[in-house]
Design a protein around this motif. Structure first.
Motif, PDB file in Angstrom:
ATOM      1  N   PHE A  16     -26.425  75.279  -7.626  1.00 42.88           N
ATOM      2  CA  PHE A  16     -25.261  75.927  -8.112  1.00 42.88           C
ATOM      3  C   PHE A  16     -24.041  75.238  -7.728  1.00 42.88           C
ATOM      4  O   PHE A  16     -23.817  74.520  -6.903  1.00 42.88           O
ATOM      5  N   SER A  17     -22.968  75.420  -8.734  1.00 48.50           N
ATOM      6  CA  SER A  17     -21.786  74.820  -8.468  1.00 48.50           C
ATOM      7  C   SER A  17     -20.790  75.608  -9.174  1.00 48.50           C
ATOM      8  O   SER A  17     -21.035  76.606 -10.078  1.00 48.50           O
ATOM      9  N   ASN A  18     -19.403  75.876  -8.625  1.00 45.75           N
ATOM     10  CA  ASN A  18     -18.491  76.718  -9.194  1.00 45.75           C
ATOM     11  C   ASN A  18     -17.845  76.223 -10.285  1.00 45.75           C
ATOM     12  O   ASN A  18     -18.089  75.174 -10.689  1.00 45.75           O
ATOM     13  N   ALA A  19     -16.630  76.889 -10.885  1.00 46.11           N
ATOM     14  CA  ALA A  19     -16.090  76.606 -11.977  1.00 46.11           C
ATOM     15  C   ALA A  19     -15.405  75.111 -11.893  1.00 46.11           C
ATOM     16  O   ALA A  19     -15.217  74.503 -13.009  1.00 46.11           O
ATOM     17  N   GLY A  20     -15.028  74.809 -10.502  1.00 51.12           N
ATOM     18  CA  GLY A  20     -14.499  73.708 -10.595  1.00 51.12           C
ATOM     19  C   GLY A  20     -15.337  72.532 -10.032  1.00 51.12           C
ATOM     20  O   GLY A  20     -14.981  71.239 -10.056  1.00 51.12           O
ATOM     21  N   GLY A  21     -16.565  72.784 -10.333  1.00 47.86           N
ATOM     22  CA  GLY A  21     -17.599  71.714 -10.056  1.00 47.86           C
ATOM     23  C   GLY A  21     -18.155  71.373  -8.526  1.00 47.86           C
ATOM     24  O   GLY A  21     -18.969  70.480  -8.160  1.00 47.86           O
ATOM     25  N   THR A  22     -17.724  72.454  -7.825  1.00 46.61           N
ATOM     26  CA  THR A  22     -17.960  71.957  -6.281  1.00 46.61           C
ATOM     27  C   THR A  22     -19.444  72.651  -5.896  1.00 46.61           C
ATOM     28  O   THR A  22     -19.569  73.954  -6.201  1.00 46.61           O
ATOM     29  N   PRO A  23     -20.344  72.102  -5.649  1.00 50.30           N
ATOM     30  CA  PRO A  23     -21.813  72.689  -5.158  1.00 50.30           C
ATOM     31  C   PRO A  23     -21.358  73.699  -4.150  1.00 50.30           C
ATOM     32  O   PRO A  23     -20.688  73.714  -3.256  1.00 50.30           O
ATOM     33  N   PHE A  24     -22.278  74.902  -3.990  1.00 54.60           N
ATOM     34  CA  PHE A  24     -22.344  75.610  -3.057  1.00 54.60           C
ATOM     35  C   PHE A  24     -23.541  76.701  -3.239  1.00 54.60           C
ATOM     36  O   PHE A  24     -24.452  76.180  -4.416  1.00 54.60           O
ATOM     37  N   MET A  25     -24.031  77.435  -2.286  1.00 52.25           N
ATOM     38  CA  MET A  25     -25.164  78.217  -2.177  1.00 52.25           C
ATOM     39  C   MET A  25     -24.835  79.515  -2.069  1.00 52.25           C
ATOM     40  O   MET A  25     -24.426  80.098  -0.918  1.00 52.25           O
ATOM     41  N   PRO A  26     -24.809  80.402  -3.227  1.00 56.40           N
ATOM     42  CA  PRO A  26     -24.516  81.775  -3.051  1.00 56.40           C
ATOM     43  C   PRO A  26     -25.453  82.853  -2.568  1.00 56.40           C
ATOM     44  O   PRO A  26     -25.165  83.920  -2.157  1.00 56.40           O
ATOM     45  N   PHE A  27     -26.755  82.268  -2.043  1.00 51.32           N
ATOM     46  CA  PHE A  27     -27.780  83.213  -1.718  1.00 51.32           C
ATOM     47  C   PHE A  27     -27.997  82.946  -0.365  1.00 51.32           C
ATOM     48  O   PHE A  27     -28.043  81.467   0.121  1.00 51.32           O
ATOM     49  N   THR A  28     -28.481  83.719   0.487  1.00 60.03           N
ATOM     50  CA  THR A  28     -29.370  83.476   1.667  1.00 60.03           C
ATOM     51  C   THR A  28     -30.879  83.771   1.669  1.00 60.03           C
ATOM     52  O   THR A  28     -31.442  84.232   0.658  1.00 60.03           O
ATOM     53  N   ALA A  29     -31.619  83.355   2.578  1.00 60.65           N
ATOM     54  CA  ALA A  29     -33.056  83.635   2.661  1.00 60.65           C
ATOM     55  C   ALA A  29     -33.220  85.322   2.523  1.00 60.65           C
ATOM     56  O   ALA A  29     -33.985  85.441   2.090  1.00 60.65           O
ATOM     57  N   ASN A  30     -32.576  85.881   3.086  1.00 61.25           N
ATOM     58  CA  ASN A  30     -32.487  87.408   3.146  1.00 61.25           C
ATOM     59  C   ASN A  30     -32.167  87.659   1.834  1.00 61.25           C
ATOM     60  O   ASN A  30     -32.851  88.921   1.626  1.00 61.25           O
ATOM     61  N   ASP A  31     -31.421  87.376   1.280  1.00 58.73           N
ATOM     62  CA  ASP A  31     -30.913  87.761  -0.239  1.00 58.73           C
ATOM     63  C   ASP A  31     -32.233  87.775  -0.999  1.00 58.73           C
ATOM     64  O   ASP A  31     -32.467  88.462  -1.864  1.00 58.73           O
ATOM     65  N   LEU A  32     -33.114  86.475  -0.842  1.00 56.29           N
ATOM     66  CA  LEU A  32     -33.828  86.142  -1.837  1.00 56.29           C
ATOM     67  C   LEU A  32     -35.248  86.550  -1.623  1.00 56.29           C
ATOM     68  O   LEU A  32     -36.004  87.022  -2.571  1.00 56.29           O
ATOM     69  N   MET A  33     -35.628  86.508  -0.111  1.00 61.62           N
ATOM     70  CA  MET A  33     -36.969  86.720   0.244  1.00 61.62           C
ATOM     71  C   MET A  33     -38.180  85.922  -0.567  1.00 61.62           C
ATOM     72  O   MET A  33     -39.340  86.462  -0.693  1.00 61.62           O
ATOM     73  N   MET A  34     -37.815  84.736  -0.939  1.00 64.72           N
ATOM     74  CA  MET A  34     -38.698  83.923  -1.676  1.00 64.72           C
ATOM     75  C   MET A  34     -39.386  84.812  -2.960  1.00 64.72           C
ATOM     76  O   MET A  34     -40.280  84.410  -3.302  1.00 64.72           O
ATOM     77  N   ASP A  35     -38.568  85.500  -3.373  1.00 67.72           N
ATOM     78  CA  ASP A  35     -38.726  86.428  -4.598  1.00 67.72           C
ATOM     79  C   ASP A  35     -37.883  85.904  -5.804  1.00 67.72           C
ATOM     80  O   ASP A  35     -36.646  86.235  -5.971  1.00 67.72           O
ATOM     81  N   ILE A  36     -38.609  85.395  -7.098  1.00 69.78           N
ATOM     82  CA  ILE A  36     -37.757  85.073  -7.987  1.00 69.78           C
ATOM     83  C   ILE A  36     -37.082  86.173  -8.739  1.00 69.78           C
ATOM     84  O   ILE A  36     -35.995  86.013  -9.444  1.00 69.78           O
ATOM     85  N   ASP A  37     -37.613  87.544  -8.723  1.00 75.89           N
ATOM     86  CA  ASP A  37     -37.107  88.574  -9.199  1.00 75.89           C
ATOM     87  C   ASP A  37     -35.577  88.819  -8.436  1.00 75.89           C
ATOM     88  O   ASP A  37     -34.463  89.306  -9.226  1.00 75.89           O
ATOM     89  N   ASN A  38     -35.533  88.589  -6.992  1.00 75.71           N
ATOM     90  CA  ASN A  38     -34.312  88.697  -6.195  1.00 75.71           C
ATOM     91  C   ASN A  38     -33.361  87.787  -7.002  1.00 75.71           C
ATOM     92  O   ASN A  38     -32.041  88.010  -6.866  1.00 75.71           O
TER      93      ASN A  38
END
Length: 255
Positions: free
Chosen positions: A106-128
């Motif tokens: 992921f990168s923001n509108a200015g082109g800077t890379p970032f990670m918007p999610f944590t492992a708890n957000d995703l739980m290794m589930d593509i639906d999340n």
């Protein structure tokens, strides 16, 4: 996974009468005289050897990159975020054999890379992950980078998708694949989610094939069906137009 083996018509010497596919004397040949090989013929022969495999790969990869909120999640499994990457694997046909691996970034509108999610957000589930895309700020770019795959000659594949108002816009993609004597590149820009939904895409792709000292360059216009329109030059000569039956891997000149 789609069949990506080459289904080429083997062309012999260009200085002898040739008829591919059986039957009579072929284009420009009544059956008894010599065939005149044109630049259009040479372009077609290269595409018969090279284009089908790369197109099959592109269609397979499009199955993976459909990360659209509200849509059906693609057939991939994700791991916990690793820095600014979310590693993934893809098993397209459910045979428990991994077809592709790569990372989601992921990168923001200015082109800077970032990670918007944590492992708890995703739980290794593509639906999340797909649901989480609805919370991303406008202008966020979701980039899907595939690892090289020597088994099919995939050198690189990179897709990006800009999120605007929870809608996927400005989808770009490029792949490069080498099979036997073929070095094939397909790319597209500024498409939308609707462009890549369905079995066949609806988009215009730039095509470049290099085989030895020869180059076929132009566009492949995917029409949302198994028939695409190809317009190319051969070593700068042309353009020549063809119909490309993706399912049958057949290329037919357009008169």
């Amino acid at each position: 996974m789609r069949n990506i083996l080459m289904r080429a018509c083997v062309i012999g010497s260009l200085f002898m009468p040739i008829a591919c596919g059986g039957g009579g004397g072929g284009p420009g040949n009544s059956g008894g005289g010599s065939t005149v090989v044109t630049n259009s013929d040479l372009a077609r022969a290269i595409m018969e050897r090279c284009l089908g495999a790369a197109t099959d790969t592109l269609l397979d990869l499009l199955d993976v990159v459909r990360l659209f909120p509200g849509g059906t999640p693609p057939p991939i499994e994700i791991s916990d975020p690793d820095g600014n990457n979310i590693p993934f694997t893809a098993d397209l046909d459910g045979d428990q054999i991994i077809d592709f691996t790569g990372n989601i970034r992921f990168s923001n509108a200015g082109g800077t890379p970032f990670m918007p999610f944590t492992a708890n957000d995703l739980m290794m589930d593509i639906d999340n992950l797909v649901q989480g895309l609805t919370s991303l700020p406008n202008g966020t770019v979701v980039r899907i980078v595939f690892d090289p795959n020597a088994a099919i000659g995939l050198v690189e594949a990179d897709f990006s998708d800009t999120i605007t108002g929870v809608v996927s816009t400005d989808i770009d993609g490029r792949i490069r694949q080498t099979v036997d004597t073929c070095d094939v590149r397909l790319s597209f820009e500024d498409e939308t989610a609707l462009s890549i939904l369905g079995v066949f895409p609806f988009l215009d792709a730039t095509l470049l094939i290099v085989e030895g000292d020869n180059t076929v360059a132009g566009t492949v216009s995917f029409q949302g069906t198994n028939i695409a329109i190809v317009e190319v030059t051969y070593n700068g000569v042309g353009p020549f137009q063809f119909q490309f039956d993706i399912t049958a891997d057949e290329i037919t000149p357009v008169s």
